[in-house]
Write an enzyme that holds these catalytic residues in place. Sequence first.
Site, mmCIF file in Angstrom:
data_model
loop_
_atom_site.group_PDB
_atom_site.id
_atom_site.type_symbol
_atom_site.label_atom_id
_atom_site.label_comp_id
_atom_site.label_asym_id
_atom_site.label_seq_id
_atom_site.Cartn_x
_atom_site.Cartn_y
_atom_site.Cartn_z
ATOM 1 N N GLU A 141 0.851 -1.192 0.000
ATOM 2 C CA GLU A 141 0.000 0.000 0.000
ATOM 3 C C GLU A 141 0.894 1.252 0.000
ATOM 4 O O GLU A 141 1.852 1.297 0.770
ATOM 5 C CB GLU A 141 -0.907 0.033 1.241
ATOM 6 C CG GLU A 141 -1.915 1.155 1.156
ATOM 7 C CD GLU A 141 -2.893 1.189 2.340
ATOM 8 O OE1 GLU A 141 -2.765 0.351 3.250
ATOM 9 O OE2 GLU A 141 -3.761 2.054 2.330
ATOM 10 N N GLY A 281 3.610 2.490 10.809
ATOM 11 C CA GLY A 281 3.345 1.719 12.016
ATOM 12 C C GLY A 281 3.090 0.244 11.752
ATOM 13 O O GLY A 281 3.662 -0.622 12.390
ATOM 14 N N ALA A 282 2.215 -0.034 10.787
ATOM 15 C CA ALA A 282 1.849 -1.416 10.517
ATOM 16 C C ALA A 282 1.026 -1.469 9.241
ATOM 17 O O ALA A 282 0.618 -0.426 8.723
ATOM 18 C CB ALA A 282 1.036 -1.986 11.678
ATOM 19 N N GLU A 284 -2.132 -3.803 7.150
ATOM 20 C CA GLU A 284 -3.221 -4.754 7.373
ATOM 21 C C GLU A 284 -3.363 -5.844 6.314
ATOM 22 O O GLU A 284 -4.470 -6.364 6.131
ATOM 23 C CB GLU A 284 -4.537 -3.974 7.456
ATOM 24 C CG GLU A 284 -5.030 -3.352 6.122
ATOM 25 C CD GLU A 284 -4.664 -1.882 5.929
ATOM 26 O OE1 GLU A 284 -3.688 -1.422 6.547
ATOM 27 O OE2 GLU A 284 -5.352 -1.200 5.155
ATOM 28 N N HIS A 317 -6.199 -1.668 15.455
ATOM 29 C CA HIS A 317 -6.430 -0.965 14.187
ATOM 30 C C HIS A 317 -6.268 -1.915 12.996
ATOM 31 O O HIS A 317 -7.160 -2.010 12.137
ATOM 32 C CB HIS A 317 -5.465 0.217 14.081
ATOM 33 C CG HIS A 317 -5.604 1.019 12.836
ATOM 34 N ND1 HIS A 317 -6.316 2.194 12.778
ATOM 35 C CD2 HIS A 317 -5.133 0.821 11.580
ATOM 36 C CE1 HIS A 317 -6.279 2.682 11.555
ATOM 37 N NE2 HIS A 317 -5.554 1.862 10.798
ATOM 38 N N GLU A 318 -5.144 -2.622 12.954
ATOM 39 C CA GLU A 318 -4.902 -3.494 11.786
ATOM 40 C C GLU A 318 -5.911 -4.641 11.774
ATOM 41 O O GLU A 318 -6.399 -5.048 10.719
ATOM 42 C CB GLU A 318 -3.468 -4.035 11.779
ATOM 43 C CG GLU A 318 -2.375 -2.970 11.858
ATOM 44 C CD GLU A 318 -2.527 -1.806 10.896
ATOM 45 O OE1 GLU A 318 -3.079 -2.005 9.799
ATOM 46 O OE2 GLU A 318 -2.112 -0.680 11.252
HETATM 47 N N1 B3K Z 1 -2.876 1.047 5.699
HETATM 48 C C1 B3K Z 1 -1.564 1.203 6.253
HETATM 49 C C2 B3K Z 1 -0.869 2.451 5.827
HETATM 50 C C3 B3K Z 1 -0.226 2.382 4.519
HETATM 51 C C4 B3K Z 1 0.620 3.602 4.278
HETATM 52 C C5 B3K Z 1 1.159 3.644 2.908
HETATM 53 N N2 B3K Z 1 2.092 4.726 2.731
HETATM 54 C C6 B3K Z 1 -1.586 1.120 7.733
HETATM 55 C C7 B3K Z 1 -2.855 1.486 8.389
HETATM 56 O O1 B3K Z 1 -3.380 2.567 8.265
HETATM 57 O O2 B3K Z 1 -3.385 0.631 9.041
HETATM 58 ZN ZN ZN Z 2 -5.279 1.984 8.828
#
Ligand code: B3K
Ligand code: ZN
Length: 897
Positions: A141, A281-282, A284, A317-318
């Site tokens: 992503e 951070g992480a 998903e 969150h994830e």
């Molecule tokens: N969806 C990812 C973030 C992706 C960032 C790309 N530059 C983490 C999150 O929001 O859970």
């Molecule tokens: Zn997210």
Amino acid sequence: MSDSSNHQDSASSNTKSQQGVQVHYRSDYKPYPYDIKDVYLAFDLAPNATIVDTTLTIQRKADADNQAPLCLDGVDLELLSIAIDDKELDQSEYRLIEDGLEVLNVPERFTLTTKVKISPDTNTSLEGLYLSSGKYCTQCEAQGFRKITFYPDRPDVMSTFKVRIEAVADKFPHLLSNGNRIEHGEIEGGKHYAVWEDPFKKPSYLFALCAGDYDLLTSSFTTMTGREVRLEIYVDKGKLDQCHHAMESLKKAMKWDEEVFGLEYDLDTYMIVAVGDFNMGAMENKGLNIFNTKYVLASPDTATDTDFIDVEAVIGHEYFHNWTGNRVTCRDWFQLSLKEGLTVFRDQEFTADQTDHGVKRIEDVKVIRSHQFAEDAGPMAHPIRPDSYIEMNNFYTVTVYNKGAEVIRMYQTLLGRDGFKRGLDVYFERHDGQAVTCEDFVRAMEDANGYDLQQFRRWYSQAGTPEVTVSSNYDADKRQLTLSFTQSCRPTPGQEDKEPFHIPVKVGLIDTLGKDIELKPVSLTDSDARVEGDIVHLKSAQQSVTFDDVPRNVIPSILRGFSAPVKLHYDYSLKELIFLFANDSDSFNRWQAGQELFSRVIFDLCEQQEKGGTLRFDDSVVSATKNLLDDNSLDGQFKSLALTIPGVSTLLEQTNSINIDHLITARDFLKKQLAEKLELDWLLHYQTNRHLGDYEQDKESVSKRALCGTCLGYLMTLEKDSAYQLALKQLETANNMTDASIALQLIVHSNYEQKLKVAEDFYQKWQSEELVINKWLSIMATDPSDETIDRIESLLDHPSFELKNPNKVRSLIGAFTSANPRQFHRADGRGYEYLARQIKSLYAINPQVSARLTGAFNRWRKFDSERQQKMRQQLEVILSMPELSKDVFEIASKALK
Ligand code: B3K
Ligand code: ZN
């Protein structure tokens, strides 16, 4: 905008500026003309020559133009072969274009096979497939999948994936991808393989692959329908004892989502891999989350109480993304808030349920006020659903995420918890398995509740922070109180005029005894704002509401719980603020009253400095502080928040132009005065809350530690040996990182003459714990003293620092720019030069992280003309750097516009 007629938003170009930078517009959306029925990926992993064999089963959509070329995205790929239905293509049958591939004259239904070579070892962008610290890892992503293979890398192309991974067995005993492992075995040459199949259709951004030698923690969770899910956390060797909190957090999140939203997990296994080199951070990815170690590893001696809560929140969150993001995903990246705003809201509610609703709300609003308001008022201002971008990664912003979550929260305020839940049910019923838009979400909420959200939609399209100004008028004869509201929103880039928002404002009226009175709204004219319960619905630029049966001297408490992401102006007297600080039954507004009180003193002290003369403020502020500190009915964490003076970035957003030197001096003066005048009180509360026995992690212990930290912080401003000794003792005897890190920070940020020795000892003690050393780097970088700039210059060569590691960059350089206002904004401009030099060393290595750092210049217009000129100069230096990444270009060029 140039011609976009054959634009599939995959590898085709639309608008290019003179610099050759392409701008993507939301209004250009066109469905992809082909269905990718399924995907087969075979990876032969090797550091500099990983081979990816891809087979796509493709069918042209019934309504698509039969001449439409097949456009695939691809970046940094070496194409080795390409075939349709096993027939190798001739060079004339396809075209390699910038960032992609076009295949002409394709049949209606076919299989496309490509073979590419990539180099994970030299991929320092940490996007796509990369090798770091001896392990393979992916980040797709938003648009990293195109660095792995040729593919329509857009979220509305959903397909089922089967993945074969092959690698040397001894170095990479674990070979992981999404879904279920259906096959594995040995192959010759010391290699082995595994095959994974994900039964759920997904867009490419949710693809993941990890390969390495990890330690593994396993557990299981039985879902609400009785299915057993295997839970696995993969971490670096030796870190197993630091994963238990993450595992417990995952189980809590799974249970919570079942209980609160009726949402159950859908695969047989849920895997988390923790990696030290990660851009955020992480992530998903379906069934295989990849996490920054910072949000997995936690033990009391290495992680603070805040770290523990953050781990739980990010794990939540994830996990929550599995429904809000994965099962229902985004049609295009402009819809990002559809999944992120909603999922942030869900994780906020989860944390609030696990901890304390009042405290959590304050913490979330602090982020909005210090960061989101700044973004909304700066060159990067955008609605939660942006209209255009140059680099999508630059739009993973506090606006899309946190303001997005505020917008979701407002649905809950408008529709009630049950109504909100009904809306979500309809959303999932309608859209499970689809890639949809924010509009689809609004419609589900509307239809489920028969509620008109027409005007509410403006939160999606208009950028900027609405400002609500309220005045009150009391009619003693009628015993009526009228509140008059006006709302407005300043222009933001590309949006001159704004229409009024639908703003839910939660209000209370407090009598002289400090009790809430019953609200009895009376409707006087058609243009009055509607009131439902304690919510005033603002919909026009000017509206008022009148309440009946109101005794004399009632004080309004407005925007309780921060019911909308707006700036509120109400002209409270100092006395009224102090009263609210002592009495408001809404804990958010009680905290808010204190913040406003402190801000007011600070801005007043700034004015005094302009005029010259001695600085002074009203003694009633001191007694209000003491009363709060002494209030035994309050929890320590709340007290700690309420006694913390607003930070410089929050203060900056409350004023249009300011002398930063005066602001910092005023803030320090206030803190030191409160410390001096209440010295014995801080000491007493420090001592009574200090817990010297075994380490405990219950709410009460966490609260006590928080309050002790705040008290010690005040005492340290006195620069007395007694305070230094207290901090040193806390550092030496700490049996947890919360106590140790705050003590270290206070010592390093003080004038204590042995502070560097203390810092060095701490480093020596913790040098093998990377996450602790990151804290150490931040503490060094945020020391307000004048020597910091030289020190952080030499820290770039310190063994603990590594430019290729985003956590290190954020801890040292990021912390300096965002949390050391005194030194970053040095009048001699060295802070700005330092940042520009670091961006220069980093932009080719890691464009995403460099772009984030560049954002520190966004608010340059707020400062005095000398500083403006110095920041602008550095932005120009950045823009002149050769082959600047588009990530950094977008931020720097927008800042200068
Ligand atoms: N969806 C990812 C973030 C992706 C960032 C790309 N530059 C983490 C999150 O929001 O859970
Ligand atoms: Zn997210």
